[in-house]
Design a protein around this motif. Structure first.
Motif, mmCIF file in Angstrom:
data_model
loop_
_atom_site.group_PDB
_atom_site.id
_atom_site.type_symbol
_atom_site.label_atom_id
_atom_site.label_comp_id
_atom_site.label_asym_id
_atom_site.label_seq_id
_atom_site.Cartn_x
_atom_site.Cartn_y
_atom_site.Cartn_z
ATOM 1 N N TRP A 1 43.322 41.947 40.657
ATOM 2 C CA TRP A 1 44.211 42.354 39.567
ATOM 3 C C TRP A 1 45.090 41.187 39.125
ATOM 4 O O TRP A 1 45.403 41.035 37.944
ATOM 5 N N ARG A 2 45.462 40.337 40.101
ATOM 6 C CA ARG A 2 46.300 39.200 39.746
ATOM 7 C C ARG A 2 45.497 38.158 38.956
ATOM 8 O O ARG A 2 46.000 37.551 37.998
ATOM 9 N N LEU A 3 44.247 37.978 39.330
ATOM 10 C CA LEU A 3 43.406 37.029 38.598
ATOM 11 C C LEU A 3 43.121 37.529 37.185
ATOM 12 O O LEU A 3 43.088 36.732 36.239
ATOM 13 N N ARG A 4 42.922 38.837 37.038
ATOM 14 C CA ARG A 4 42.644 39.363 35.689
ATOM 15 C C ARG A 4 43.800 39.090 34.735
ATOM 16 O O ARG A 4 43.590 38.894 33.534
ATOM 17 N N GLU A 5 45.013 39.088 35.265
ATOM 18 C CA GLU A 5 46.171 38.794 34.412
ATOM 19 C C GLU A 5 46.150 37.358 33.886
ATOM 20 O O GLU A 5 46.796 37.052 32.875
ATOM 21 N N ARG A 6 45.391 36.457 34.536
ATOM 22 C CA ARG A 6 45.381 35.039 34.165
ATOM 23 C C ARG A 6 44.038 34.600 33.579
ATOM 24 O O ARG A 6 43.792 33.401 33.425
ATOM 25 N N ARG A 7 43.183 35.561 33.256
ATOM 26 C CA ARG A 7 41.813 35.202 32.906
ATOM 27 C C ARG A 7 41.716 34.383 31.621
ATOM 28 O O ARG A 7 40.727 33.674 31.403
ATOM 29 N N ASP A 8 42.721 34.454 30.746
ATOM 30 C CA ASP A 8 42.679 33.675 29.500
ATOM 31 C C ASP A 8 43.045 32.211 29.714
ATOM 32 O O ASP A 8 42.889 31.394 28.799
ATOM 33 N N GLU A 9 43.507 31.863 30.900
ATOM 34 C CA GLU A 9 43.996 30.508 31.135
ATOM 35 C C GLU A 9 42.899 29.510 31.497
ATOM 36 O O GLU A 9 43.063 28.307 31.334
ATOM 37 N N HIS A 10 41.770 30.040 32.015
ATOM 38 C CA HIS A 10 40.734 29.095 32.470
ATOM 39 C C HIS A 10 39.415 29.869 32.637
ATOM 40 O O HIS A 10 39.400 30.976 33.173
ATOM 41 N N PRO A 11 38.284 29.290 32.203
ATOM 42 C CA PRO A 11 36.995 29.990 32.338
ATOM 43 C C PRO A 11 36.579 30.236 33.775
ATOM 44 O O PRO A 11 35.743 31.111 34.043
ATOM 45 N N VAL A 12 37.143 29.505 34.740
ATOM 46 C CA VAL A 12 36.747 29.703 36.120
ATOM 47 C C VAL A 12 37.144 31.082 36.628
ATOM 48 O O VAL A 12 36.507 31.626 37.544
ATOM 49 N N ILE A 13 38.177 31.679 36.039
ATOM 50 C CA ILE A 13 38.625 32.982 36.550
ATOM 51 C C ILE A 13 37.591 34.056 36.260
ATOM 52 O O ILE A 13 37.247 34.869 37.121
ATOM 53 N N ASP A 14 37.072 34.091 35.027
ATOM 54 C CA ASP A 14 36.012 35.060 34.724
ATOM 55 C C ASP A 14 34.797 34.832 35.615
ATOM 56 O O ASP A 14 34.176 35.790 36.103
ATOM 57 N N ALA A 15 34.444 33.572 35.811
ATOM 58 C CA ALA A 15 33.302 33.261 36.669
ATOM 59 C C ALA A 15 33.548 33.721 38.100
ATOM 60 O O ALA A 15 32.646 34.246 38.776
ATOM 61 N N LEU A 16 34.786 33.554 38.579
ATOM 62 C CA LEU A 16 35.126 33.964 39.939
ATOM 63 C C LEU A 16 35.099 35.479 40.087
ATOM 64 O O LEU A 16 34.601 36.013 41.094
ATOM 65 N N LEU A 17 35.625 36.186 39.096
ATOM 66 C CA LEU A 17 35.603 37.652 39.151
ATOM 67 C C LEU A 17 34.175 38.184 39.157
ATOM 68 O O LEU A 17 33.847 39.133 39.866
ATOM 69 N N ARG A 18 33.306 37.575 38.340
ATOM 70 C CA ARG A 18 31.903 37.980 38.318
ATOM 71 C C ARG A 18 31.240 37.667 39.666
ATOM 72 O O ARG A 18 30.462 38.457 40.202
ATOM 73 N N TRP A 19 31.559 36.484 40.209
ATOM 74 C CA TRP A 19 31.001 36.097 41.496
ATOM 75 C C TRP A 19 31.371 37.110 42.579
ATOM 76 O O TRP A 19 30.533 37.465 43.427
ATOM 77 N N ARG A 20 32.598 37.572 42.569
ATOM 78 C CA ARG A 20 33.032 38.521 43.590
ATOM 79 C C ARG A 20 32.216 39.809 43.538
ATOM 80 O O ARG A 20 31.846 40.377 44.571
ATOM 81 N N LYS A 21 31.943 40.287 42.327
ATOM 82 C CA LYS A 21 31.142 41.502 42.208
ATOM 83 C C LYS A 21 29.735 41.276 42.739
ATOM 84 O O LYS A 21 29.190 42.098 43.484
ATOM 85 N N ASP A 22 29.134 40.163 42.363
ATOM 86 C CA ASP A 22 27.788 39.864 42.838
ATOM 87 C C ASP A 22 27.760 39.666 44.350
ATOM 88 O O ASP A 22 26.846 40.138 45.036
ATOM 89 N N GLU A 23 28.765 38.965 44.861
ATOM 90 C CA GLU A 23 28.811 38.701 46.303
ATOM 91 C C GLU A 23 28.973 39.995 47.090
ATOM 92 O O GLU A 23 28.373 40.157 48.160
ATOM 93 N N ARG A 24 29.766 40.914 46.577
ATOM 94 C CA ARG A 24 29.950 42.191 47.279
ATOM 95 C C ARG A 24 28.640 42.956 47.360
ATOM 96 O O ARG A 24 28.294 43.519 48.407
ATOM 97 N N ILE A 25 27.917 43.006 46.254
ATOM 98 C CA ILE A 25 26.629 43.693 46.279
ATOM 99 C C ILE A 25 25.670 42.966 47.213
ATOM 100 O O ILE A 25 24.978 43.584 48.028
ATOM 101 N N ALA A 26 25.617 41.645 47.123
ATOM 102 C CA ALA A 26 24.675 40.876 47.935
ATOM 103 C C ALA A 26 24.933 41.049 49.426
ATOM 104 O O ALA A 26 23.989 41.176 50.222
ATOM 105 N N THR A 27 26.184 41.061 49.826
ATOM 106 C CA THR A 27 26.518 41.068 51.251
ATOM 107 C C THR A 27 26.729 42.460 51.829
ATOM 108 O O THR A 27 26.494 42.689 53.011
ATOM 109 N N THR A 28 27.197 43.414 51.002
ATOM 110 C CA THR A 28 27.528 44.749 51.507
ATOM 111 C C THR A 28 26.573 45.823 51.011
ATOM 112 O O THR A 28 26.257 46.766 51.738
ATOM 113 N N TYR A 29 26.104 45.697 49.792
ATOM 114 C CA TYR A 29 25.227 46.707 49.195
ATOM 115 C C TYR A 29 23.896 46.089 48.765
ATOM 116 O O TYR A 29 23.362 46.413 47.712
ATOM 117 N N GLY A 30 23.392 45.197 49.599
ATOM 118 C CA GLY A 30 22.165 44.490 49.271
ATOM 119 C C GLY A 30 20.933 45.153 49.857
ATOM 120 O O GLY A 30 20.907 46.349 50.170
#
Length: 568
Positions: free
Chosen positions: A271-300
């Motif tokens: 939630w804290r990163l989403r508040e800053r997502r307009d400041e740098h493209p890495v934040i959107d990439a990081l948020l997307r990575w987290r979703k993919d990583e969760r599926i890969a490691t926990t729901y894979g």
């Protein structure tokens, strides 16, 4: 709560598919082959219409897997958790509690106690109760299922325990309500056994598509897995200006990485990163990575193979989390990522009914506090809009204020509207403050249904006053929230077991209970009837549960084929 002071006769059951079934009434104990269990239950239900008694969820699971259909039951372990709080409710602990024995002296298998051995000399090993009054550990460790005679005796002990619990409840000032809660909690445990046996329908092909999109193709070697991890990491690393090595799976590394990019955050919560997502493209990439990583490691792929079979996701269920009494589930059933919801799909010729309670906790607060103004607000479909109009604030601020009051928030945006809440809803706010005071003192609190909620004891003794105050405040916040959340959980379970009873004649089953939400799986041809039954069950549940008849509870229901089709 509307209950009859005279309940049905009790019949206890203990079953082992390998040995048989034991049964007990107040005047008779007997055993029978396991294959006769369903017939026996059907005959006794027709002639006596009893309330069925068993020790715990394991017994309920045996009955469900045997195809036995039961409506009214008494789960000894579930009732013990209701009355005593916490999670521990083994037969040995329940028996000790009911007979005034210390749980510290409960015997265990493998103890070398010469004095006890001398005491037990000449004692009958077939007797389930030791001379000191405790249950024999060989029995509680599974020995109860070694013979048909033991099965009948074990059922008889469950009957004794249930009778002791009912006598203890009868001594309470709120006996009628607690007795009713004990019955509904027991029925909820039976529903949990059905949920575990039936499972949640899964479109395996769709689940594999989602997993592959997030994690990549299945891997067979360590090298392939490392390559897949690198591919998931690449979009984040490519968005960085700096070239320092980063371990995205280490929060400290991620925080340092963001700082190098000019983004200074207190932590890396989403939630804290989403508040800053307009400041740098890495934040959107990081948020997307987290979703993919969760599926890969926990729901894979491993999760899919371990928990999904025959097109059903199965896990263990419990009707109480040991704290406020919310239902819990394993195998990811309560934590499926939103991206996985399209894989939850009705089978051919069937549909899903998705329903959730609307604004249930503030409506429960109105019911348990008796606050007339808040009760009046429940008459609106959107309770928060009504409160906002009364406070003279916008809806979002009103919602934050109400939730903040229940969760113990004293700062931030929600705190701004607290004075208005105190003026307009004095009884509700006074109840919350009383609960918080009890929690600060280290006293246990109870829900309106009689569940004991342990707050964690009194203040610390290390002499640190600041730490003691912080601990007291934490207990206060927990107590006020858990008492309301626990009451909401009680109402939800009454609704769920009412839905279970209403939809079963239409060949439908509940397949998921998630906080305030239900999924029902049933024939497509009866979709409208099922949706109507789920909604109608709200009023019936409120009639039985709510201490204030004027409180209005609401729910939305939609007919869908995939869980992802449900509106937010």
């Amino acid at each position: 709560m509307n209950t009859s002071p005279v309940d049905r006769p009790l019949v206890a059951v203990a079953a082992s598919p390998a040995i048989g079934v034991g049964l007990a009434t107040v005047d008779h104990r007997w055993s029978a082959p396991f294959e006769e269990l369903a017939t026996i239950v059907e005959e006794l239900t027709a002639t006596r219409d009893p309330r069925w008694v068993w020790w715990d969820a394991n017994a309920a699971g045996v009955l469900v897997r045997a195809g036995v259909v039961i409506d009214r039951c008494w789960d000894v372990a579930a009732v013990h958790r209701l009355l005593r709080g916490g999670w521990r409710a083994s037969p040995a602990e329940v028996w000790a509690d009911l007979h005034g024995l210390s749980t510290d002296t409960i015997p265990t298998l493998g103890q070398l106690d010469l004095l006890q051995a001398q005491t037990d000399e000449g004692d009958d090993p077939e007797a389930p109760i030791r001379p000191d009054g405790h249950l024999r550990p060989e029995w509680t460790g599974g020995g109860w299922a070694k013979s048909e005679t033991r099965l009948a005796d074990w059922a008889g002990l469950a009957l004794v325990a249930a009778d002791g619990q009912q006598r203890r409840i009868a001594e309470r000032a709120d006996a009628r309500r607690v007795q009713s809660t004990a019955r509904s909690e027991s029925a909820a445990e039976l529903l949990c056994a059905e949920l575990a046996a039936d499972g949640l329908p899964i479109d395996v092909a769709e689940a594999e598509r989602i997993i592959e999109a997030a994690a990549g193709p299945r891997t067979a070697t360590v090298g392939e897995e490392e390559a897949a991890r690198a591919r998931r990491d690449a979009p984040v690393l490519d968005a960085l200006a700096a070239t320092a090595a980063v371990n995205l799976r280490n929060p400290a590394d991620v925080k340092a990485m963001l700082r190098r990019e000019g983004i200074d955050v207190a932590d890396t919560r989403a939630w804290r990163l989403r508040e800053r997502r307009d400041e740098h493209p890495v934040i959107d990439a990081l948020l997307r990575w987290r979703k993919d990583e969760r599926i890969a490691t926990t729901y894979g792929y491993r999760w899919l193979g371990d928990h999904v079979s025959d097109g059903r996701l199965r896990g263990d269920w419990s009707s109480s989390d040991g704290a406020a009494g919310r239902m819990t589930a394993s195998a990811g059933l309560h934590n499926l990522p939103a991206e996985m919801r399209s894989a939850v799909a009705a089978e051919r010729g069937h549909i899903l009914i998705r329903a959730d309670l609307g604004q249930v906790e503030p409506r429960v607060l109105a019911a348990v506090s008796g606050d007339r103004a808040l009760i009046a607000a429940t008459g609106d479909d959107d309770l928060y809009r009504r409160i906002a109009d009364q406070l003279g604030v916008d809806r979002d601020e009103a919602k934050l204020a109400v939730l903040g009051a229940m969760y113990g928030a004293t700062t931030g945006q929600s705190a701004h509207a607290l004075p208005g809440l105190r003026r307009n809803y004095p009884q509700a706010m006074a109840l919350l403050e009383r609960l918080a005071d009890e929690g600060r003192r280290g006293a246990d609190v109870t829900t309106v249904g009689g569940r004991r909620i342990r707050t964690g004891g009194g203040p610390g003794r290390d002499g640190d006053l600041d730490r003691a105050r912080a601990a007291a405040e934490a207990r206060g916040r927990f107590a006020r929230n858990a008492a309301i959340q626990g009451a909401a959980a009680e109402f939800f379970k009454v609704w769920a077991i009412t839905v279970r009873r209403r939809v079963r004649p239409m060949a439908a089953r509940i397949v998921l209970c998630l906080h305030d939400e239900l999924l029902v799986h049933g024939p497509e041809a009866r979709a409208d009837e099922l949706a109507g039954a789920v909604i109608a069950a709200i009023d019936e549940a409120a009639h039985y549960w709510s201490p204030e008849p004027a409180v209005r509870f609401v729910a939305d229901a939609s007919v869908i084929r995939r869980w992802s089709e449900a509106k937010p």
